[in-house]
Motif scaffolding. Structure first.
Motif, PDB file in Angstrom:
ATOM      1  N   ARG A 190      -0.104  -0.016   1.237  1.00 16.28           N
ATOM      2  CA  ARG A 190      -1.173   0.435   0.360  1.00 16.28           C
ATOM      3  C   ARG A 190      -1.963  -0.755  -0.167  1.00 16.28           C
ATOM      4  N   THR A 191      -3.204  -0.492  -0.548  1.00 17.27           N
ATOM      5  CA  THR A 191      -4.145  -1.564  -0.870  1.00 17.27           C
ATOM      6  C   THR A 191      -4.152  -1.927  -2.347  1.00 17.27           C
ATOM      7  N   GLY A 192      -4.082  -3.224  -2.641  1.00 12.79           N
ATOM      8  CA  GLY A 192      -4.346  -3.737  -3.966  1.00 12.79           C
ATOM      9  C   GLY A 192      -3.384  -3.345  -5.068  1.00 12.79           C
ATOM     10  N   ILE A 193      -2.149  -2.965  -4.738  1.00 17.74           N
ATOM     11  CA  ILE A 193      -1.176  -2.624  -5.775  1.00 17.74           C
ATOM     12  C   ILE A 193      -0.141  -3.735  -5.885  1.00 17.74           C
ATOM     13  N   SER A 194       0.441  -3.861  -7.073  1.00 21.40           N
ATOM     14  CA  SER A 194       1.358  -4.973  -7.317  1.00 21.40           C
ATOM     15  C   SER A 194       2.821  -4.593  -7.127  1.00 21.40           C
ATOM     16  N   THR A 195       3.142  -3.295  -7.117  1.00 15.33           N
ATOM     17  CA  THR A 195       4.519  -2.847  -6.931  1.00 15.33           C
ATOM     18  C   THR A 195       4.602  -1.901  -5.744  1.00 15.33           C
ATOM     19  N   ALA A 196       5.756  -1.891  -5.086  1.00 15.70           N
ATOM     20  CA  ALA A 196       5.973  -1.045  -3.903  1.00 15.70           C
ATOM     21  C   ALA A 196       4.857  -1.226  -2.879  1.00 15.70           C
ATOM     22  N   LYS A 197       4.335  -2.450  -2.801  1.00 17.22           N
ATOM     23  CA  LYS A 197       3.194  -2.689  -1.920  1.00 17.22           C
ATOM     24  C   LYS A 197       3.557  -2.690  -0.442  1.00 17.22           C
ATOM     25  N   GLU A 198       4.855  -2.735  -0.141  1.00 14.15           N
ATOM     26  CA  GLU A 198       5.260  -2.725   1.267  1.00 14.15           C
ATOM     27  C   GLU A 198       5.372  -1.316   1.841  1.00 14.15           C
ATOM     28  N   VAL A 199       5.305  -0.295   0.987  1.00 18.94           N
ATOM     29  CA  VAL A 199       5.432   1.092   1.453  1.00 18.94           C
ATOM     30  C   VAL A 199       4.236   1.443   2.331  1.00 18.94           C
ATOM     31  N   PRO A 200       4.450   1.872   3.586  1.00 18.94           N
ATOM     32  CA  PRO A 200       3.344   2.102   4.522  1.00 18.94           C
ATOM     33  C   PRO A 200       2.706   3.487   4.369  1.00 18.94           C
ATOM     34  N   TRP A 201       2.214   3.783   3.177  1.00 17.25           N
ATOM     35  CA  TRP A 201       1.657   5.109   2.898  1.00 17.25           C
ATOM     36  C   TRP A 201       0.139   5.105   2.806  1.00 17.25           C
ATOM     37  N   ARG A 202      -0.489   4.087   3.343  1.00 16.47           N
ATOM     38  CA  ARG A 202      -1.946   4.122   3.536  1.00 16.47           C
ATOM     39  C   ARG A 202      -2.186   4.578   4.967  1.00 16.47           C
ATOM     40  N   PHE A 203      -3.050   5.582   5.120  1.00 17.04           N
ATOM     41  CA  PHE A 203      -3.326   6.154   6.436  1.00 17.04           C
ATOM     42  C   PHE A 203      -4.830   6.121   6.684  1.00 17.04           C
ATOM     43  N   TRP A 204      -5.232   5.804   7.920  1.00 12.48           N
ATOM     44  CA  TRP A 204      -6.654   5.743   8.236  1.00 12.48           C
ATOM     45  C   TRP A 204      -6.892   6.066   9.697  1.00 12.48           C
ATOM     46  N   ILE A 205      -8.157   6.350  10.012  1.00  8.53           N
ATOM     47  CA  ILE A 205      -8.567   6.622  11.391  1.00  8.53           C
ATOM     48  C   ILE A 205      -8.982   5.305  12.027  1.00  8.53           C
ATOM     49  N   ASP A 206      -8.253   4.885  13.027  1.00  8.59           N
ATOM     50  CA  ASP A 206      -8.501   3.599  13.671  1.00  8.59           C
ATOM     51  C   ASP A 206      -9.906   3.552  14.264  1.00  8.59           C
ATOM     52  N   GLY A 207     -10.625   2.469  13.970  1.00  8.55           N
ATOM     53  CA  GLY A 207     -11.947   2.263  14.537  1.00  8.55           C
ATOM     54  C   GLY A 207     -13.078   2.945  13.811  1.00  8.55           C
ATOM     55  N   ASP A 208     -12.786   3.750  12.802  1.00  2.00           N
ATOM     56  CA  ASP A 208     -13.857   4.421  12.077  1.00  2.00           C
ATOM     57  C   ASP A 208     -14.552   3.406  11.159  1.00  2.00           C
ATOM     58  N   PRO A 209     -15.886   3.313  11.219  1.00  4.25           N
ATOM     59  CA  PRO A 209     -16.599   2.286  10.449  1.00  4.25           C
ATOM     60  C   PRO A 209     -16.582   2.499   8.945  1.00  4.25           C
ATOM     61  N   THR A 210     -16.184   3.694   8.482  1.00  2.71           N
ATOM     62  CA  THR A 210     -16.182   3.942   7.040  1.00  2.71           C
ATOM     63  C   THR A 210     -14.873   3.546   6.366  1.00  2.71           C
ATOM     64  N   VAL A 211     -13.861   3.173   7.143  1.00  3.20           N
ATOM     65  CA  VAL A 211     -12.578   2.766   6.564  1.00  3.20           C
ATOM     66  C   VAL A 211     -12.770   1.454   5.809  1.00  3.20           C
ATOM     67  N   SER A 212     -12.198   1.364   4.611  1.00  3.49           N
ATOM     68  CA  SER A 212     -12.372   0.174   3.789  1.00  3.49           C
ATOM     69  C   SER A 212     -11.453  -0.953   4.268  1.00  3.49           C
ATOM     70  N   PRO A 213     -11.828  -2.204   4.041  1.00  7.38           N
ATOM     71  CA  PRO A 213     -10.978  -3.324   4.464  1.00  7.38           C
ATOM     72  C   PRO A 213      -9.720  -3.387   3.616  1.00  7.38           C
ATOM     73  N   TYR A 214      -8.619  -3.809   4.246  1.00  9.48           N
ATOM     74  CA  TYR A 214      -7.363  -3.948   3.506  1.00  9.48           C
ATOM     75  C   TYR A 214      -7.440  -5.163   2.591  1.00  9.48           C
ATOM     76  N   ARG A 215      -6.991  -4.974   1.347  1.00 12.25           N
ATOM     77  CA  ARG A 215      -6.940  -6.081   0.397  1.00 12.25           C
ATOM     78  C   ARG A 215      -5.588  -6.088  -0.291  1.00 12.25           C
ATOM     79  N   ALA A 216      -4.904  -7.212  -0.222  1.00 11.14           N
ATOM     80  CA  ALA A 216      -3.646  -7.349  -0.939  1.00 11.14           C
ATOM     81  C   ALA A 216      -3.930  -7.465  -2.432  1.00 11.14           C
ATOM     82  N   HIS A 217      -2.914  -7.191  -3.235  1.00 10.99           N
ATOM     83  CA  HIS A 217      -3.081  -7.243  -4.681  1.00 10.99           C
ATOM     84  C   HIS A 217      -3.368  -8.664  -5.154  1.00 10.99           C
ATOM     85  N   VAL A 218      -4.380  -8.793  -6.019  1.00 10.73           N
ATOM     86  CA  VAL A 218      -4.697 -10.061  -6.669  1.00 10.73           C
ATOM     87  C   VAL A 218      -4.642  -9.819  -8.168  1.00 10.73           C
TER      88      VAL A 218
END
Length: 235
Positions: A190-218
């Protein structure tokens, strides 16, 4: 735009009466329609994130139990949970599981397939430059703005019968749309969270131009606005 997506049937409430990490990938390609005072906008979902229930997911708003802020998440499935974050943005979620469980899916990005003029007006940039169509709902805050979703829509039921185009303004409906090709669905942290950030519960359509870029928590520096709303996780 929209093709046959707006003429598709509304999703039943039972669709959301499941764990959020099962609902999330099934939401890709579905269409959320919202009728605001300035027109109807429909967004085909291309990116979402699942958040679990109390005591099981440290990144979820419900982790420590029910509060006045997250009460909608403990209600019936298929309702919108809209919250304000960092003193500047609204984000929209769809509630999962039966009454009392407290779980939801964050709507991260999508393609505007109806109501482009209204979405462009809502998302108009301060410098007057046009916003690319792919960026109108690319990111959870942008998606909420494009759909016209604010605090007043928290708790709105998105499971309604009949055609969304014939409903009163200020209504929302989830439509079947065209489900994403399973071979194109990807998952990751999941994007931009500080806890449980390794949980793979972000889902997206590969190659779709509207998908947002992944950003790690800062880590953010606390300011008055952020402190007033709390630096809560995404859902």
């Amino acid at each position: 735009m929209g093709g046959g997506q707006l003429s598709s049937a509304p999703l039943p409430r039972s669709f959301f009466d499941r764990p959020s990490h099962e609902v999330a990938p099934d939401l890709l390609g579905r269409v959320l329609v919202h009728g605001g005072v300035d027109g109807i906008v429909a967004v085909r979902l291309t990116e979402v994130e699942a958040y679990g229930g109390p005591g099981e997911d440290p990144a979820a708003h419900t982790y420590r139990g029910r509060t006045p802020r997250n009460a909608v998440m403990f209600g019936p499935p298929g309702h919108l949970y809209v919250y304000f974050t960092y003193g500047m943005h609204f984000c929209a979620n769809l509630v999962c599981l039966p009454d009392g469980f407290g779980s939801a899916v964050l709507l991260r990005a999508g393609e505007v397939v109806e109501g482009l003029a209204a979405a462009r007006a809502r998302r108009s940039s301060s410098n007057g430059k046009p916003i690319a169509d792919r960026d109108l709902a690319r990111g959870p805050a942008r998606l909420a703005v494009a759909l016209g979703l604010t605090r007043e829509h928290n708790g709105l039921d998105a499971i309604l019968e009949g055609s969304p185009l014939g409903r009163p303004r200020q209504s929302a409906t989830m439509l079947e749309g065209v489900p994403a090709d399973p071979s194109l669905i990807r998952s990751g942290p999941r994007t931009g969270i500080s806890t449980a950030k390794e949980v793979p519960w972000r889902f997206w359509i590969d190659g779709d131009p509207t998908v947002s870029p992944y950003r790690a928590h800062v880590p953010r520096r606390r300011n008055t606005a952020a402190t007033s709303v709390g630096e809560a996780p995404r859902s």
